[in-house]
Write a protein that holds these residues in place. Sequence first.
Motif, short mmCIF file in Angstrom:
data_model
loop_
_atom_site.label_atom_id
_atom_site.label_comp_id
_atom_site.label_asym_id
_atom_site.label_seq_id
_atom_site.Cartn_x
_atom_site.Cartn_y
_atom_site.Cartn_z
N SER A 1 0.83 -1.21 0.00
CA SER A 1 0.00 0.00 0.00
C SER A 1 0.86 1.26 0.00
CB SER A 1 -0.98 0.00 1.18
OG SER A 1 -0.32 -0.22 2.40
N ALA A 2 2.06 1.19 0.59
CA ALA A 2 2.98 2.34 0.51
C ALA A 2 3.38 2.60 -0.94
CB ALA A 2 4.22 2.07 1.37
N ALA A 3 3.59 1.53 -1.70
CA ALA A 3 3.92 1.69 -3.12
C ALA A 3 2.78 2.37 -3.87
CB ALA A 3 4.24 0.34 -3.74
N GLY A 4 1.54 2.03 -3.50
CA GLY A 4 0.40 2.71 -4.11
C GLY A 4 0.37 4.18 -3.77
N VAL B 1 6.46 6.15 4.62
CA VAL B 1 7.04 5.02 5.37
C VAL B 1 6.10 3.82 5.22
CG1 VAL B 1 7.77 4.16 7.63
CG2 VAL B 1 8.14 6.57 7.02
N GLY B 2 6.67 2.67 4.96
CA GLY B 2 5.89 1.44 4.86
C GLY B 2 6.11 0.51 6.04
N PHE B 3 5.74 -0.74 5.85
CA PHE B 3 5.90 -1.76 6.91
C PHE B 3 6.09 -3.11 6.22
CE2 PHE B 3 5.35 -4.19 10.67
CZ PHE B 3 5.36 -3.33 11.77
N ASP B 4 7.07 -3.86 6.64
CA ASP B 4 7.40 -5.23 6.22
C ASP B 4 8.84 -5.35 5.72
OD1 ASP B 4 4.98 -6.45 6.81
OD2 ASP B 4 4.18 -6.24 4.78
N ASP B 5 9.28 -4.44 4.86
CA ASP B 5 10.56 -4.51 4.16
C ASP B 5 10.64 -5.75 3.27
OD1 ASP B 5 12.99 -3.48 3.33
OD2 ASP B 5 14.15 -4.61 4.82
N ILE B 6 9.66 -5.88 2.39
CA ILE B 6 9.72 -6.93 1.37
C ILE B 6 10.76 -6.50 0.32
CG2 ILE B 6 7.35 -7.66 1.78
CD1 ILE B 6 6.53 -6.10 -0.72
N PRO B 7 11.26 -7.41 -0.51
CA PRO B 7 12.30 -7.04 -1.48
C PRO B 7 11.94 -5.86 -2.37
CG PRO B 7 12.16 -9.42 -1.31
CD PRO B 7 11.04 -8.88 -0.47
N MET B 8 10.68 -5.72 -2.72
CA MET B 8 10.24 -4.62 -3.56
C MET B 8 10.57 -3.25 -2.97
SD MET B 8 6.37 -3.40 -4.30
CE MET B 8 6.45 -2.58 -2.71
N ALA B 9 10.64 -3.15 -1.63
CA ALA B 9 10.84 -1.86 -0.98
C ALA B 9 12.15 -1.19 -1.39
CB ALA B 9 10.79 -2.03 0.55
N ARG B 10 13.13 -1.98 -1.79
CA ARG B 10 14.41 -1.42 -2.22
C ARG B 10 14.33 -0.83 -3.63
NH1 ARG B 10 14.85 -6.25 0.09
NH2 ARG B 10 16.20 -6.57 1.90
N HIS B 11 13.26 -1.15 -4.35
CA HIS B 11 13.21 -0.82 -5.77
C HIS B 11 12.07 0.12 -6.15
CE1 HIS B 11 16.23 -3.92 -6.16
NE2 HIS B 11 15.41 -4.79 -5.59
N THR B 12 11.34 0.64 -5.15
CA THR B 12 10.34 1.66 -5.46
C THR B 12 11.06 2.95 -5.85
OG1 THR B 12 10.23 2.26 -3.11
CG2 THR B 12 8.58 0.68 -3.93
N GLU B 13 10.30 3.93 -6.32
CA GLU B 13 10.88 5.22 -6.71
C GLU B 13 10.24 6.33 -5.90
OE1 GLU B 13 13.19 7.93 -7.97
OE2 GLU B 13 13.53 5.85 -8.58
N THR C 1 10.98 1.90 5.61
CA THR C 1 9.97 0.94 6.07
C THR C 1 10.36 0.32 7.39
OG1 THR C 1 8.68 -0.99 5.37
CG2 THR C 1 11.02 -1.00 4.81
N VAL C 2 9.40 -0.26 8.05
CA VAL C 2 9.63 -1.01 9.29
C VAL C 2 9.79 -2.48 8.91
CG1 VAL C 2 8.72 -1.63 11.56
CG2 VAL C 2 8.25 0.65 10.60
N ARG C 3 10.96 -3.01 9.18
CA ARG C 3 11.26 -4.38 8.77
C ARG C 3 10.69 -5.39 9.76
NH1 ARG C 3 17.35 -5.22 8.04
NH2 ARG C 3 16.90 -4.32 5.97
N GLN C 4 9.86 -6.30 9.24
CA GLN C 4 9.46 -7.48 10.01
C GLN C 4 10.51 -8.57 9.80
OE1 GLN C 4 5.36 -8.73 10.99
NE2 GLN C 4 4.96 -8.13 8.89
#
Length: 353
Positions: free
Chosen positions: A243-246, A265-277, A282-285
């Motif tokens: 949803s942060a990417a949205g 700021v997002g939450f999870d730190d999935i791999p995609m988080a490094r590649h958004t623009e 983010t908060v890493r789980q």
Amino acid sequence: MRVTIADVARAAGVSKTTVSRVLNTKGEVDSKTAARVRDVIASLGYVPSSGAVGLARGNSRTVGMLVPSLTWAWMGEVLQGVVDTVEAAGYGLLLFTFNRGADSVERFTTQVSARAFDGLLVVEPENTLDKIIALSHKGLPVVLIDDRGSHPDEFPSVVTTNHEGGASAARHLLADGRSRPLVITGPERFGCVRDRLGGFREILPTDLVAVGDFTELSGRLAVEQLLAAGTPFDSVFAHNDISAAGALRALRAAGRSVPDDIAVVGFDDIPMARHTEPPLTTVRQPTRRMGETAARMLLGHLGGTTAPDEPVVLPTELVVRQSAPLAGARSGSNSGSPAGSSPAAFSVGSVPA
């Protein structure tokens, strides 16, 4: 054609249980019979399955894992942690999803009845907790990987610090001079959503809350609706990275600069988080560690180790990237949006007054 345990039993003139006892080196078979069985195994080239080896032991050396869906963005990391741990211990993994409703329930129930696995790891599919508790009461070892904040007392669980994760996001935005945050949550019925929102509001109070559903669309619509309504905000805390990417997409489409105008700021730190623009703060789980820890707990329980009474808590961690660096770490100034009165919480699809 594959040689089976029935073929060995027939050739040796014994029962399948006797063959299993020989395979498991049980002392209940006399030496002459055991030698005959071993000779037949060698002559036929029989390779025992894990189920056959476990028959006399009363176990399958297989762990079950029940999850809602494999499409959840962080599920792969949890699963990898589980697989690494159970395979290192010489166990197999039997994976169940609840994607197909009643068909999935029937398949899972059949495997439980057949004792196809020795214990169960659970990322709780919705409306299944009572069923899982009932299985635990019947003697099935269960460990919960808890992403929903349910924390049942009936079996051990591995959890993360959702409340502190929300608080750390708020502290970071507050330190950057942000005072007008939009929070985009997941469904309110989830305990993790309430925890993340509660932790955030303890540090940075806000009534500007969009109730989303963890999708990219909900993040995008929440931001689009506030921009269209002229509602001022200077930052976004989304309860997951999708949803942060949205939100980032909507801000970019509206010509708003991230982070100069609005920090995200997002939450999870999935791999995609490094590649958004730009790359997402983010908060890493600790999702892989949660899978590893839960698997170790279950294997320990199967080996006779008493499981902890309290949930095992693994901490979250704030990962700072370009979508919300502190002011001293970026060029330019934070223009932000002017302060105004806080509208009430709203659902994505409705516009606050």
